[in-house]
Design an enzyme around this catalytic site. Sequence first.
Site, PDB file in Angstrom:
ATOM      1  CB  SER A 248      -0.924   0.019   1.225  1.00  0.00           C
ATOM      2  OG  SER A 248      -1.825  -1.060   1.172  1.00  0.00           O
TER       3      SER A 248
ATOM      4  CB  SER B  84       3.066  -6.461  -1.027  1.00  0.00           C
ATOM      5  OG  SER B  84       2.837  -6.739   0.339  1.00  0.00           O
TER       6      SER B  84
ATOM      7  CG  ASN C 135      -6.779  -7.415  -5.453  1.00  0.00           C
ATOM      8  OD1 ASN C 135      -6.685  -6.610  -6.375  1.00  0.00           O
ATOM      9  ND2 ASN C 135      -7.521  -7.186  -4.389  1.00  0.00           N
TER      10      ASN C 135
ATOM     11  CB  CYS D   1     -21.498  -8.039   5.691  1.00  0.00           C
ATOM     12  SG  CYS D   1     -23.190  -7.728   5.195  1.00  0.00           S
TER      13      CYS D   1
ATOM     14  CB  THR E 131      16.019   2.487  10.798  1.00  0.00           C
ATOM     15  OG1 THR E 131      16.518   3.702  11.367  1.00  0.00           O
ATOM     16  CG2 THR E 131      17.092   1.411  10.862  1.00  0.00           C
TER      17      THR E 131
ATOM     18  CD  GLN F 254      -3.125 -11.097  -5.356  1.00  0.00           C
ATOM     19  OE1 GLN F 254      -3.011 -12.264  -5.021  1.00  0.00           O
ATOM     20  NE2 GLN F 254      -3.316 -10.131  -4.479  1.00  0.00           N
TER      21      GLN F 254
HETATM   22  C1  LIG Z   1      -2.440  -6.890  -1.136  1.00  0.00           C
HETATM   23  C2  LIG Z   1      -2.417  -5.916  -2.247  1.00  0.00           C
HETATM   24  C3  LIG Z   1      -1.970  -4.597  -2.041  1.00  0.00           C
HETATM   25  C4  LIG Z   1      -1.592  -4.075  -0.683  1.00  0.00           C
HETATM   26  O1  LIG Z   1      -0.391  -4.630  -0.206  1.00  0.00           O
HETATM   27  P1  LIG Z   1      -0.127  -4.556   1.383  1.00  0.00           P
HETATM   28  O2  LIG Z   1       1.277  -5.004   1.542  1.00  0.00           O
HETATM   29  O3  LIG Z   1      -1.108  -5.491   2.018  1.00  0.00           O
HETATM   30  O4  LIG Z   1      -0.332  -3.153   1.804  1.00  0.00           O
HETATM   31  C5  LIG Z   1      -1.944  -3.749  -3.128  1.00  0.00           C
HETATM   32  N1  LIG Z   1      -2.315  -4.159  -4.346  1.00  0.00           N
HETATM   33  C6  LIG Z   1      -2.747  -5.414  -4.589  1.00  0.00           C
HETATM   34  C7  LIG Z   1      -3.117  -5.813  -5.970  1.00  0.00           C
HETATM   35  C8  LIG Z   1      -2.808  -6.334  -3.543  1.00  0.00           C
HETATM   36  O5  LIG Z   1      -3.237  -7.569  -3.792  1.00  0.00           O
END
Ligand SMILES: *Cc1c(COP(=O)(O)O)cnc(C)c1O
Length: 395
Positions: A74, A203, A153, A328, A241, A183
């Site tokens: 993110s 990520s 995703n 939900c 850091t 993803q």
């Molecule tokens: C999970 C995801 C993110 C966010 O990554 P985080 O490390 O959880 O903040 C962004 N983009 C996509 C397509 C994701 O699947």
Amino acid sequence: MPEKFVYADNAATTRVSQSVLDAMLPYFGEEYGNPSSLHSKGREASAALGDARARIAKLLGAKESEIYFTASGSEADNWAAKGAAYANRDRGRHIVSTKIEHHAVLNSLKALEREGFEVTLVDVDQGGRVSPEAVANAVREDTVLVSVMTANNEVGTIEPIAEISAAVKQKNRKTLIFTDAVQAAGTLRLDVRELGVDMLSLSGHKLHAPKGVGALYIRNGIRVSNLIDGGGQERSRRGGTENLPYIIGLAKALEDAVAGIDENARVSAMRDRLIDGILDKIPYTRLNGAREQRLPGNVNISFDYIEGESLLLWLDMNGICASTGSACSSASLEASHVLLALGVPVESAHGSLRLSLGRDNTDDDVDYILRVLPGIVERLRAMSPLYEKVNGSKI
Ligand SMILES: *Cc1c(COP(=O)(O)O)cnc(C)c1O
């Protein structure tokens, strides 16, 4: 106790692999130096950091000086979108993206709109595919950024990023191109030059490294503003850091993913067996997303006359972890923006189930899901007055 436990939510997060854990452990122990320190402990840490950066750069076809570490996918998405917009606002204030991006991108763009930027979100087709022509058509003289994810995703659609980049650059060679590859990185081979992108995000926790570490590729020579001010870390582009153990884990995880790319065939076969099995065994179901150009582990199916939440609870009681695009389960109480953008009716979006497989899954897992799921669906539908009406009689 359920007879079996099946984790089928790998698109939400993955388990840290043993090899990644092993690679990280020394950096929680003996190797505790701060990479910015000038003494021997610091220099060792700095060398390990540089090594991790170089390995990740090589795997992505980038230069070491083009990889920046962040605290999440993110953060990398925020940095790319906002950083590129801020740094190039003298050139224009228009941004092009798609309706199916992750909220880390979409909400960054919303924030930019509140600051006077103009955002065009292009439509996708029924399978979730973004058309290069549609993106290029939306690009204008004042378009500073195009942001299209490498793979979605929720429905797993793989986007034609190289074609999109080429079409955009032909229309406006100054427009920067960012792709959220969070993803995609665990399974697809990614080369930033082949993709033709200026920025790309990753990520850790989507590819068997820990949560709380990410990376952003920023091509040398482009203008991107900093978001986190601080010390001189990350070549003075991102203060804080460095989280060395996690960064080491990210490098190892990406190496493992690339080395294990052959696993894709096995995971894709499990995915197809799961999709076909569900569609065969259970009436009033539909596959969301495309058959082709789909991530190896992604299964997303809508079950009419059922709420996704109920389905999840019942699956959970049977030891199966999955997720849904129903309302939900999200904080917003709205059905998945991705499914709606694909044209899935609201009711079907509420009855959607995402099963995301990974390399830890086995054929036994697929057999178990196919054995348990039809009964759960039948029981839930038996409680639905709507289904009773459509089906004529009680089951
Ligand atoms: C999970 C995801 C993110 C966010 O990554 P985080 O490390 O959880 O903040 C962004 N983009 C996509 C397509 C994701 O699947």
